[in-house]
Design a protein around this motif. Structure first.
Motif, mmCIF file in Angstrom:
data_model
loop_
_atom_site.group_PDB
_atom_site.id
_atom_site.type_symbol
_atom_site.label_atom_id
_atom_site.label_comp_id
_atom_site.label_asym_id
_atom_site.label_seq_id
_atom_site.Cartn_x
_atom_site.Cartn_y
_atom_site.Cartn_z
ATOM 1 N N UNK A 47 5.384 -4.268 3.694
ATOM 2 C CA UNK A 47 5.747 -3.331 4.758
ATOM 3 C C UNK A 47 7.198 -2.921 4.614
ATOM 4 N N UNK A 48 7.538 -2.416 3.416
ATOM 5 C CA UNK A 48 8.949 -2.178 3.060
ATOM 6 C C UNK A 48 9.551 -0.960 3.741
ATOM 7 N N UNK A 49 8.717 -0.113 4.374
ATOM 8 C CA UNK A 49 9.254 1.084 5.019
ATOM 9 C C UNK A 49 9.965 1.982 4.018
ATOM 10 N N UNK A 50 11.158 2.420 4.382
ATOM 11 C CA UNK A 50 11.920 3.332 3.521
ATOM 12 C C UNK A 50 12.886 2.585 2.596
ATOM 13 N N UNK A 61 18.158 -10.403 -7.035
ATOM 14 C CA UNK A 61 16.905 -10.987 -7.535
ATOM 15 C C UNK A 61 16.537 -10.340 -8.874
ATOM 16 N N UNK A 62 15.538 -10.939 -9.526
ATOM 17 C CA UNK A 62 15.090 -10.402 -10.817
ATOM 18 C C UNK A 62 14.290 -9.111 -10.634
ATOM 19 N N UNK A 63 13.383 -9.117 -9.634
ATOM 20 C CA UNK A 63 12.561 -7.931 -9.409
ATOM 21 C C UNK A 63 11.921 -7.952 -8.037
ATOM 22 N N UNK A 64 11.617 -6.741 -7.533
ATOM 23 C CA UNK A 64 10.965 -6.608 -6.225
ATOM 24 C C UNK A 64 9.752 -5.702 -6.362
ATOM 25 N N UNK A 65 8.617 -6.172 -5.830
ATOM 26 C CA UNK A 65 7.445 -5.318 -5.645
ATOM 27 C C UNK A 65 7.441 -4.979 -4.162
ATOM 28 N N UNK A 66 7.659 -3.699 -3.839
ATOM 29 C CA UNK A 66 7.769 -3.282 -2.446
ATOM 30 C C UNK A 66 6.590 -2.384 -2.103
ATOM 31 N N UNK A 67 5.866 -2.721 -1.023
ATOM 32 C CA UNK A 67 4.674 -1.946 -0.688
ATOM 33 C C UNK A 67 4.639 -1.585 0.797
ATOM 34 N N UNK A 68 3.951 -0.460 1.063
ATOM 35 C CA UNK A 68 3.801 -0.007 2.441
ATOM 36 C C UNK A 68 2.527 0.826 2.520
ATOM 37 N N UNK A 93 2.382 2.538 -2.756
ATOM 38 C CA UNK A 93 1.594 2.849 -1.564
ATOM 39 C C UNK A 93 0.346 1.972 -1.658
ATOM 40 N N UNK A 94 0.350 0.868 -0.930
ATOM 41 C CA UNK A 94 -0.708 -0.135 -1.113
ATOM 42 C C UNK A 94 -0.780 -1.037 0.103
ATOM 43 N N UNK A 95 -1.782 -1.913 0.094
ATOM 44 C CA UNK A 95 -1.856 -2.985 1.086
ATOM 45 C C UNK A 95 -1.601 -4.309 0.364
ATOM 46 N N UNK A 96 -1.401 -5.352 1.140
ATOM 47 C CA UNK A 96 -1.115 -6.663 0.543
ATOM 48 C C UNK A 96 -2.331 -7.226 -0.194
ATOM 49 N N UNK A 97 -3.512 -6.644 0.046
ATOM 50 C CA UNK A 97 -4.729 -7.120 -0.618
ATOM 51 C C UNK A 97 -4.991 -6.383 -1.937
ATOM 52 N N UNK A 98 -4.074 -5.499 -2.320
ATOM 53 C CA UNK A 98 -4.215 -4.767 -3.586
ATOM 54 C C UNK A 98 -4.301 -5.757 -4.754
#
Length: 206
Positions: A47-50, A61-68, A93-98
């Motif tokens: 739920x990263x928003x903008x 950090x090494x890397x971020x996967x950001x989804x909303x 653009x995804x859900x946490x269940x992707x």
């Protein structure tokens, strides 16, 4: 597209202005989050928003996967990251269940201003737990509007008529119990802002 996704798509263009009215709380969240992260960490921002927070912590950090769930939010987040030449965030653009998110692949999951918006927080917490590596952290900030009866009633009515998404009126004790039931142990819990009863909670996967 569901009702919630439509609401956040519509809100996306004003989201930063709305959120940054409370800039001090955001700065607190960012500073506190940094203290729990390492340069080797792979992080999921749920739920990263903008990208208000993801873009600020990327260098730590090494890397971020950001989804909303909002494609408009993701488009704004990506634009801001590109303008700052931030290369280690993958916005989706995804859900946490992707299925792209694999079990046991994250050192930390960020859940800022999202737990109170979930329809079934127990299933989502279970999913977060399985995505984390052993001992991984769930770092969250959640307004516990259940501590404010009048505000809770207003938000309930606003949700029913579609002015806001449905908001879970957590009390802090309920929120902690809910997180613990998801097989987490609480590391830190602190009220960031008395007015909105917003709580910063860090929990470790058991």
């Amino acid at each position: 597209m569901d009702k919630s996704e439509r609401f956040w798509d519509k809100t996306a263009s004003q989201y930063d202005q709305i959120e940054m009215k409370d800039e001090q709380t955001y700065l607190q969240i960012i500073q506190r989050t940094k203290t729990h992260l390492k340069l080797s960490d792979i992080v999921l921002d749920f739920g990263c928003g903008t990208g208000l927070i993801a873009n600020e912590i990327a260098e730590y950090v090494k890397g971020i996967h950001a989804m909303d769930i909002s494609s408009n939010m993701i488009a704004i987040a990506e634009k801001k990251a590109n303008e700052r030449n931030i290369a280690n965030i993958n916005y989706a653009h995804a859900t946490i269940f992707d299925e792209r998110y694999k079990k046991g692949s994250f050192d930390a999951i960020l859940a800022f201003h999202v737990l109170h918006l979930l329809e079934d927080e127990h299933i989502v917490l279970q999913r977060m737990n399985e995505l984390l590596k052993p001992g991984g952290l769930l770092i969250s900030a959640t307004p516990c509007v259940g501590e404010k009866i009048f505000l809770s009633s207003l938000l309930f009515i606003a949700g029913r008529v579609g002015l806001t998404p449905n908001i879970r009126s957590f009390k802090i004790r309920n929120l902690i119990d809910t997180i613990e039931k998801g097989s987490f142990s609480i590391v830190e819990s602190d009220c960031l802002k008395k007015g909105s009863q917003e709580y910063f909670i860090v929990a470790r996967k058991i």
